[in-house]
Design an enzyme around this catalytic site. Structure first.
Site, PDB file in Angstrom:
ATOM      1  N   SER A 179      26.122  11.242  15.003  1.00  0.00           N
ATOM      2  CA  SER A 179      25.145  10.542  15.823  1.00  0.00           C
ATOM      3  C   SER A 179      24.314  11.564  16.584  1.00  0.00           C
ATOM      4  O   SER A 179      24.872  12.486  17.187  1.00  0.00           O
ATOM      5  CB  SER A 179      25.837   9.625  16.834  1.00  0.00           C
ATOM      6  OG  SER A 179      24.879   9.214  17.793  1.00  0.00           O
ATOM      7  N   THR A 213      30.331   2.145  16.088  1.00  0.00           N
ATOM      8  CA  THR A 213      31.293   3.129  16.529  1.00  0.00           C
ATOM      9  C   THR A 213      32.045   2.666  17.781  1.00  0.00           C
ATOM     10  O   THR A 213      31.418   2.266  18.767  1.00  0.00           O
ATOM     11  CB  THR A 213      30.611   4.490  16.802  1.00  0.00           C
ATOM     12  OG1 THR A 213      30.068   4.992  15.593  1.00  0.00           O
ATOM     13  CG2 THR A 213      31.547   5.508  17.407  1.00  0.00           C
ATOM     14  N   ASP A 270      27.854  -4.226  14.054  1.00  0.00           N
ATOM     15  CA  ASP A 270      28.973  -4.909  14.710  1.00  0.00           C
ATOM     16  C   ASP A 270      29.790  -3.870  15.478  1.00  0.00           C
ATOM     17  O   ASP A 270      30.919  -3.562  15.141  1.00  0.00           O
ATOM     18  CB  ASP A 270      29.824  -5.633  13.655  1.00  0.00           C
ATOM     19  CG  ASP A 270      30.884  -6.533  14.287  1.00  0.00           C
ATOM     20  OD1 ASP A 270      30.819  -6.759  15.516  1.00  0.00           O
ATOM     21  OD2 ASP A 270      31.770  -7.003  13.547  1.00  0.00           O
ATOM     22  N   SER A 290      24.257   8.977   4.756  1.00  0.00           N
ATOM     23  CA  SER A 290      24.252   9.730   5.976  1.00  0.00           C
ATOM     24  C   SER A 290      24.003   8.825   7.176  1.00  0.00           C
ATOM     25  O   SER A 290      23.673   7.647   7.035  1.00  0.00           O
ATOM     26  CB  SER A 290      23.120  10.771   5.934  1.00  0.00           C
ATOM     27  OG  SER A 290      21.861  10.113   6.064  1.00  0.00           O
ATOM     28  N   ASN A 291      24.061   9.454   8.316  1.00  0.00           N
ATOM     29  CA  ASN A 291      23.632   8.824   9.561  1.00  0.00           C
ATOM     30  C   ASN A 291      22.101   8.853   9.647  1.00  0.00           C
ATOM     31  O   ASN A 291      21.431   9.211   8.674  1.00  0.00           O
ATOM     32  CB  ASN A 291      24.278   9.587  10.734  1.00  0.00           C
ATOM     33  CG  ASN A 291      24.625   8.649  11.883  1.00  0.00           C
ATOM     34  OD1 ASN A 291      23.777   7.878  12.334  1.00  0.00           O
ATOM     35  ND2 ASN A 291      25.860   8.716  12.338  1.00  0.00           N
ATOM     36  N   ASN A 333      16.783   4.478  17.009  1.00  0.00           N
ATOM     37  CA  ASN A 333      17.703   4.068  18.076  1.00  0.00           C
ATOM     38  C   ASN A 333      18.276   5.283  18.783  1.00  0.00           C
ATOM     39  O   ASN A 333      18.456   6.344  18.199  1.00  0.00           O
ATOM     40  CB  ASN A 333      18.807   3.155  17.530  1.00  0.00           C
ATOM     41  CG  ASN A 333      20.036   3.922  17.091  1.00  0.00           C
ATOM     42  OD1 ASN A 333      20.903   4.257  17.904  1.00  0.00           O
ATOM     43  ND2 ASN A 333      20.114   4.226  15.800  1.00  0.00           N
ATOM     44  N   ARG A 334      18.530   5.081  20.081  1.00  0.00           N
ATOM     45  CA  ARG A 334      19.253   6.084  20.868  1.00  0.00           C
ATOM     46  C   ARG A 334      20.275   5.368  21.749  1.00  0.00           C
ATOM     47  O   ARG A 334      20.333   5.558  22.962  1.00  0.00           O
ATOM     48  CB  ARG A 334      18.291   6.949  21.694  1.00  0.00           C
ATOM     49  CG  ARG A 334      17.294   6.209  22.566  1.00  0.00           C
ATOM     50  CD  ARG A 334      16.580   7.165  23.541  1.00  0.00           C
ATOM     51  NE  ARG A 334      15.606   6.504  24.373  1.00  0.00           N
ATOM     52  CZ  ARG A 334      14.306   6.384  24.092  1.00  0.00           C
ATOM     53  NH1 ARG A 334      13.807   6.878  22.978  1.00  0.00           N
ATOM     54  NH2 ARG A 334      13.505   5.770  24.951  1.00  0.00           N
ATOM     55  N   GLY A 369      18.315   3.806   4.115  1.00  0.00           N
ATOM     56  CA  GLY A 369      17.123   3.241   3.513  1.00  0.00           C
ATOM     57  C   GLY A 369      17.339   2.348   2.313  1.00  0.00           C
ATOM     58  O   GLY A 369      16.377   2.015   1.620  1.00  0.00           O
ATOM     59  N   ASN A 380      22.784  10.900  19.218  1.00  0.00           N
ATOM     60  CA  ASN A 380      22.593  10.370  20.567  1.00  0.00           C
ATOM     61  C   ASN A 380      23.709  10.695  21.551  1.00  0.00           C
ATOM     62  O   ASN A 380      23.718  10.186  22.659  1.00  0.00           O
ATOM     63  CB  ASN A 380      22.374   8.855  20.489  1.00  0.00           C
ATOM     64  CG  ASN A 380      21.174   8.518  19.617  1.00  0.00           C
ATOM     65  OD1 ASN A 380      20.133   9.159  19.736  1.00  0.00           O
ATOM     66  ND2 ASN A 380      21.326   7.550  18.722  1.00  0.00           N
ATOM     67  N   THR A 381      24.673  11.504  21.122  1.00  0.00           N
ATOM     68  CA  THR A 381      25.682  12.029  22.045  1.00  0.00           C
ATOM     69  C   THR A 381      25.541  13.548  21.991  1.00  0.00           C
ATOM     70  O   THR A 381      25.834  14.156  20.957  1.00  0.00           O
ATOM     71  CB  THR A 381      27.103  11.587  21.608  1.00  0.00           C
ATOM     72  OG1 THR A 381      27.201  10.169  21.700  1.00  0.00           O
ATOM     73  CG2 THR A 381      28.177  12.221  22.490  1.00  0.00           C
ATOM     74  N   LYS A 407      31.531  10.961   8.503  1.00  0.00           N
ATOM     75  CA  LYS A 407      30.120  10.607   8.317  1.00  0.00           C
ATOM     76  C   LYS A 407      29.229  11.719   8.827  1.00  0.00           C
ATOM     77  O   LYS A 407      29.329  12.122   9.990  1.00  0.00           O
ATOM     78  CB  LYS A 407      29.819   9.306   9.065  1.00  0.00           C
ATOM     79  CG  LYS A 407      28.389   8.805   8.897  1.00  0.00           C
ATOM     80  CD  LYS A 407      28.273   7.380   9.393  1.00  0.00           C
ATOM     81  CE  LYS A 407      26.866   6.843   9.315  1.00  0.00           C
ATOM     82  NZ  LYS A 407      26.810   5.446   9.826  1.00  0.00           N
ATOM     83  N   GLY A 444      23.590   5.613  21.937  1.00  0.00           N
ATOM     84  CA  GLY A 444      24.567   6.473  22.602  1.00  0.00           C
ATOM     85  C   GLY A 444      25.943   5.847  22.738  1.00  0.00           C
ATOM     86  O   GLY A 444      26.601   5.975  23.784  1.00  0.00           O
ATOM     87  N   PHE A 445      26.398   5.179  21.670  1.00  0.00           N
ATOM     88  CA  PHE A 445      27.785   4.656  21.617  1.00  0.00           C
ATOM     89  C   PHE A 445      28.084   3.684  22.754  1.00  0.00           C
ATOM     90  O   PHE A 445      29.128   3.780  23.415  1.00  0.00           O
ATOM     91  CB  PHE A 445      28.819   5.791  21.640  1.00  0.00           C
ATOM     92  CG  PHE A 445      28.865   6.656  20.410  1.00  0.00           C
ATOM     93  CD1 PHE A 445      28.139   6.358  19.271  1.00  0.00           C
ATOM     94  CD2 PHE A 445      29.668   7.801  20.394  1.00  0.00           C
ATOM     95  CE1 PHE A 445      28.202   7.162  18.146  1.00  0.00           C
ATOM     96  CE2 PHE A 445      29.737   8.616  19.272  1.00  0.00           C
ATOM     97  CZ  PHE A 445      29.000   8.299  18.150  1.00  0.00           C
TER      98      PHE A 445
HETATM   99  C1  LIG Z   1      20.525   0.316  15.725  1.00  0.00           C
HETATM  100  C2  LIG Z   1      21.432   1.235  14.984  1.00  0.00           C
HETATM  101  C3  LIG Z   1      22.667   1.565  15.504  1.00  0.00           C
HETATM  102  C4  LIG Z   1      23.530   2.422  14.812  1.00  0.00           C
HETATM  103  N1  LIG Z   1      24.756   2.705  15.338  1.00  0.00           N
HETATM  104  C5  LIG Z   1      25.615   3.484  14.632  1.00  0.00           C
HETATM  105  C6  LIG Z   1      26.929   3.726  15.098  1.00  0.00           C
HETATM  106  O1  LIG Z   1      27.344   3.225  16.150  1.00  0.00           O
HETATM  107  N2  LIG Z   1      27.725   4.523  14.343  1.00  0.00           N
HETATM  108  C7  LIG Z   1      27.329   5.073  13.156  1.00  0.00           C
HETATM  109  O2  LIG Z   1      28.104   5.773  12.505  1.00  0.00           O
HETATM  110  N3  LIG Z   1      26.094   4.825  12.678  1.00  0.00           N
HETATM  111  C8  LIG Z   1      25.243   4.046  13.377  1.00  0.00           C
HETATM  112  N4  LIG Z   1      23.998   3.790  12.868  1.00  0.00           N
HETATM  113  C9  LIG Z   1      23.581   4.425  11.597  1.00  0.00           C
HETATM  114  C10 LIG Z   1      23.790   3.498  10.405  1.00  0.00           C
HETATM  115  O3  LIG Z   1      25.167   3.218  10.219  1.00  0.00           O
HETATM  116  C11 LIG Z   1      23.240   4.144   9.127  1.00  0.00           C
HETATM  117  O4  LIG Z   1      23.956   5.335   8.860  1.00  0.00           O
HETATM  118  C12 LIG Z   1      21.765   4.486   9.221  1.00  0.00           C
HETATM  119  O5  LIG Z   1      21.070   3.514   9.970  1.00  0.00           O
HETATM  120  C13 LIG Z   1      21.102   4.622   7.850  1.00  0.00           C
HETATM  121  O6  LIG Z   1      21.184   3.420   7.125  1.00  0.00           O
HETATM  122  P1  LIG Z   1      19.961   2.350   7.066  1.00  0.00           P
HETATM  123  O7  LIG Z   1      18.716   3.118   6.748  1.00  0.00           O
HETATM  124  O8  LIG Z   1      20.355   1.386   6.010  1.00  0.00           O
HETATM  125  O9  LIG Z   1      19.904   1.711   8.410  1.00  0.00           O
HETATM  126  C14 LIG Z   1      23.132   2.943  13.556  1.00  0.00           C
HETATM  127  C15 LIG Z   1      21.883   2.595  13.024  1.00  0.00           C
HETATM  128  C16 LIG Z   1      21.037   1.745  13.705  1.00  0.00           C
HETATM  129  C17 LIG Z   1      19.714   1.375  13.105  1.00  0.00           C
END
Ligand SMILES: Cc1cc2nc3c(=O)[nH]c(=O)nc-3n(C[C@H](O)[C@H](O)[C@H](O)COP(=O)(O)O)c2cc1C
Length: 361
Positions: A174, A88, A67, A240-241, A113-114, A292, A176-177, A212, A116-117
């Site tokens: 992230s 973000t 979201d 983690s991210n 994913n990439r 995960g 991606n930045t 984070k 990039g905010f």
């Molecule tokens: C499509 C996608 C977009 C994401 N965008 C952000 C983001 O905007 N900011 C952020 O802190 N993490 C972002 N994440 C990372 C997730 O918050 C999370 O840290 C990461 O996916 C690991 O959790 P998961 O394995 O349950 O997905 C994103 C992850 C995915 C898959």
């Protein structure tokens, strides 16, 4: 719409969405949440969790990135997430990277994913959050790609959202930045934390501020992050991210796409880093474990590794919106089976075990 009907709808939607371009499927999921009513899911009282002064009805939250623009947090909270992190969000709107920028690795239950905010910017998100209802909501804040003072962007995020958010998370991990993750270096981290806490001290509200981090930090870097986190006065870490590593079977399709990997293959790496952080920061420092989690066993393992609460994202892309409620019910059953009265009793009981796991990255 009955709970049963909406569950059927969720399942149908993930099924349909799985055949679609993943970014289009994500848009459809957000639109569905905006328009499909749902009754509040009842969560078992055994799951009540306190972290950094926040009272969560369940320790299973939605991670940032689903979201991004604070459009559907209420709908997600009703579907059984104990807390939802939007964003973000960056100070100014920005388009993010070119498409395609989201890839599904179905056999591995992973995403790359990439983005990039990409987001609507702070003003638009703030306007949406002003009318929000109950539940625990965090705002994940970031810096604009073209910003000349990234630390100032994070301080601005704190000032903007501190009155509407239950907590704030600074995303400095992230992949991606370009250059963003250098904010994890000790001196930068201390300056960042100082600027954010200073911004918070200028307002009336006092929400906890978390940072984070990436799962790609080695032990020397973790030493620095942990000592800076403890010294800085921030309220906790989110671990983690996504990872820039590729702990994937040889020949996995899309493995060579640039970006951050999430989902099942991130579990071991992110849980090992979580446990290593727990062993460094001591028993009391608030930690949120992410990476995960797709079932109750995974959520409980994160808690045993050192998490006070957990988040997920990728599992929802594969299992649908019902995933949070399902995990909550299964965790409650597992607690009963073990004869444990509350989840708090499990926190950090197996940190040494998880810390010793050689991350496969
Ligand atoms: C499509 C996608 C977009 C994401 N965008 C952000 C983001 O905007 N900011 C952020 O802190 N993490 C972002 N994440 C990372 C997730 O918050 C999370 O840290 C990461 O996916 C690991 O959790 P998961 O394995 O349950 O997905 C994103 C992850 C995915 C898959």
């Amino acid at each position: 719409v009955s709970t049963f009907g909406s569950r059927l709808f969720d399942d149908a939607m993930t099924g349909i969405a799985r055949g679609m371009d993943p970014e289009t499927a994500h848009k459809l999921a957000v639109e569905t949440l905006k328009h499909l009513p749902a009754r509040q899911v009842d969560l078992p009282s055994s799951l009540r969790t306190r972290i950094a002064g926040l009272d969560l009805p369940s320790p299973v939250g939605l991670a940032a990135g689903f979201d991004k623009n604070a459009e559907v947090a209420g709908a997600l909270l009703r579907r059984g997430f104990g807390f939802v992190e939007v964003g973000t969000v960056t100070p100014l709107p920005q388009p993010g990277n070119g498409r395609p920028r989201l890839f599904r690795l179905s056999p591995e239950r992973a995403l790359i994913n990439r983005f990039g905010f990409n987001n609507d910017g702070a003003d638009a998100c703030l306007a949406r959050l002003k009318s929000r209802q109950g539940g625990i909501l965090g705002v994940n804040i970031g810096a604009n790609k073209d910003s000349t003072d990234r630390i100032a962007d994070y301080a601005a995020g704190v000032s903007t959202f501190m009155d509407v958010a239950d907590y704030l998370t600074a995303n400095i991990s992230s992949p991606n930045t370009p250059g963003l993750r250098s904010l994890q270096d000790k001196d930068a981290l201390l300056r960042l934390a100082g600027a954010m806490l200073e911004a918070r001290s200028r307002g009336g509200a006092n929400p906890p501020v978390f940072i984070k981090i990436a799962p790609d930090l080695d032990d020397a870097a973790l030493d620095e992050v942990c000592s800076a986190a403890l010294a800085s006065g921030i309220d906790g870490l989110v671990i983690s991210n996504t990872t820039v590593s590729r702990p994937l079977p040889p020949g996995a399709a899309k493995a060579s796409e640039a970006g951050g990997l999430s989902g099942r293959p991130l579990f071991a790496l992110s849980t090992a880093v979580l446990a290593r952080v727990r062993l460094r920061v001591g028993a009391r420092f608030p930690l949120i474990g992410v990476g995960g989690v797709e079932d109750a066993a995974g959520a409980i393992s994160k808690i045993e590794a050192g998490a006070n609460a957990v988040q997920l994202y990728t599992a929802m892309a594969f299992q649908g919106f019902g995933v949070a409620a399902r995990i909550a019910l299964d965790m409650d059953a597992e607690l009963a089976r073990r004869g444990v009265a509350s989840l708090g009793a499990l926190v950090s009981t197996r940190s040494a075990h998880w810390a010793a796991m050689a991350p496969s990255a």
